[in-house]
Design an enzyme around this catalytic site. Sequence first.
Site, PDB file in Angstrom:
ATOM      1  N   HIS A   1      10.743  -3.491   3.229  1.00 43.57           N
ATOM      2  CA  HIS A   1      11.158  -2.091   3.148  1.00 43.57           C
ATOM      3  C   HIS A   1      11.534  -1.582   4.527  1.00 43.57           C
ATOM      4  CE1 HIS A   1       6.859  -1.621   4.156  1.00 43.57           C
ATOM      5  NE2 HIS A   1       6.964  -0.306   4.282  1.00 43.57           N
TER       6      HIS A   1
ATOM      7  N   GLU B   1       4.748  -5.167   8.429  1.00 37.44           N
ATOM      8  CA  GLU B   1       3.382  -4.994   7.900  1.00 37.44           C
ATOM      9  C   GLU B   1       2.828  -6.295   7.317  1.00 37.44           C
ATOM     10  OE1 GLU B   1       3.220  -0.274   6.616  1.00 37.44           O
ATOM     11  OE2 GLU B   1       3.509  -1.775   5.065  1.00 37.44           O
TER      12      GLU B   1
ATOM     13  N   HIS C   1      -1.523   5.056   9.534  1.00 38.09           N
ATOM     14  CA  HIS C   1      -0.200   5.683   9.618  1.00 38.09           C
ATOM     15  C   HIS C   1      -0.325   7.026  10.321  1.00 38.09           C
ATOM     16  CE1 HIS C   1      -0.151   2.824   6.274  1.00 38.09           C
ATOM     17  NE2 HIS C   1       1.144   2.707   6.451  1.00 38.09           N
TER      18      HIS C   1
ATOM     19  N   HIS D   1       0.836  -1.218   0.000  1.00 36.35           N
ATOM     20  CA  HIS D   1       0.000   0.000   0.000  1.00 36.35           C
ATOM     21  C   HIS D   1       0.869   1.266   0.000  1.00 36.35           C
ATOM     22  CE1 HIS D   1      -0.223  -0.619   4.653  1.00 36.35           C
ATOM     23  NE2 HIS D   1       0.816   0.130   4.364  1.00 36.35           N
TER      24      HIS D   1
HETATM   25 FE   LIG Z   1       2.248   1.118   5.569  1.00 40.24          FE
END
Ligand SMILES: [Fe+2]
Length: 323
Positions: free
Chosen positions: A193, A240, A59, A12
Amino acid sequence: MARIIAGVASSHVPAIGAAIDNHRTDEPYWKRVFSGFEKSKEWMAKANPDVCIAVYNDHASAFSVEFVPTFALGCAAEFPPADEGWGPRPVPVVKGHTELAAHIAQSVILDEFDLTVVNKMEVDHGLTVPLNLMFGSPKEWPCPVIPLAVNVVLYPPPTGHRCYMLGRAIRKAVQSYPEDLRVVMFGTGGMSHQISGPRAGLINSKFDKAFLDNLSKDPQKLVRMPHVEYMREAGAEGIEMVMWLVMRGALDDKVDEVYRYYTVPASNTAVGHIILENRARGGKSAPARKSPAGKRKPAAARKARAPARRAAAARAKVATVRN
Ligand SMILES: [Fe+2]
C-alpha cells in the site's frame, strides 16, 4: 520453559478498526475482509496462548517525530488505547506481562541487541486491529500482550535481516524463561500500500503473494531484501512488512502453514494474513492448556505464581528510558 508455539501475520489497516467500532462489519465490503478471519479466531481460541508478543508500528500515537526508537519493547503493566485521526479506539486496555517483558529486555540487550525499554506507552490501531481480528471484540483481551514497536515511519527503518535476527533473539529469550508459557508472536502491517504521492493506492498482489509464500517456506529469500525493493514493489508503506520478519525469526526454520487469507482492498491497502505453527514445539497438535476442570486456568491461579515471576523481574529490572 516458555516456548513460542506459533506466529500470526496480519495487516493492521486502521479502517478495519473503524469498521468494527462503527458496527459496519456486516456490510458487504467489510464482510469480505472479516470473513477471512473467522477461521483465525477459531484457531486462536484453540491455541489459547498464555501470552502474545505483538510486533507493530506506532503511527505517531505514542511517539512523535521528536522521539522514534527503532525497537521499543513495552514493559509496562498496561497500555491504554490511543490513535491518530479517529482518536482512541473503544477497545480494552492491553495488559502486558511485565515479568516476561523484563526478561526479554535483559536477554536481548545482554545478547548485544539494543532495544529501547518503554515503561509507559499507549498503543494504536497497529496493535489493536490485529488483536480484534484474532480475538474478536471481547470485554477484556484474553491474555497479556507484550507490544514491540518497530520504526517503519521515519527513515531509516531497520533492515529485514535485523528484524529477523531480533526475532531469533526474542525466541532465545522466551526459551530461557522458566515458567511454562505458550507464546504466540504477531507480526503486523502491510501488505502492499501507498498512502500518498503519485503512486497512492498502489497494490501489488503478485509481490504480496510471493512474500507470503517465502515467509512460510523460505524466509531467507526475504531477509536480505533491501528497503528500496519493498518501496518499489509494495509502495512506501509496504516497508511495514519487515515487521513480519521479526515474527518469522522467532519461529522454527521449518513451520507448518495452517492458514492464509489475502484480499484486496481494505481502504487502500492489500490485506494479507497467515498463521504459521512451529513443528518442533508441538504447536500443531498441542492442546490448549486446561485446568483439571477442562477450562483455562483462572487468572487467580495464574496470579498465584506471580511472586516467582516478580522475583525474576526484579533481577531483570532495567532502566526506564521513557517516562
Ligand atoms: Fe501501519
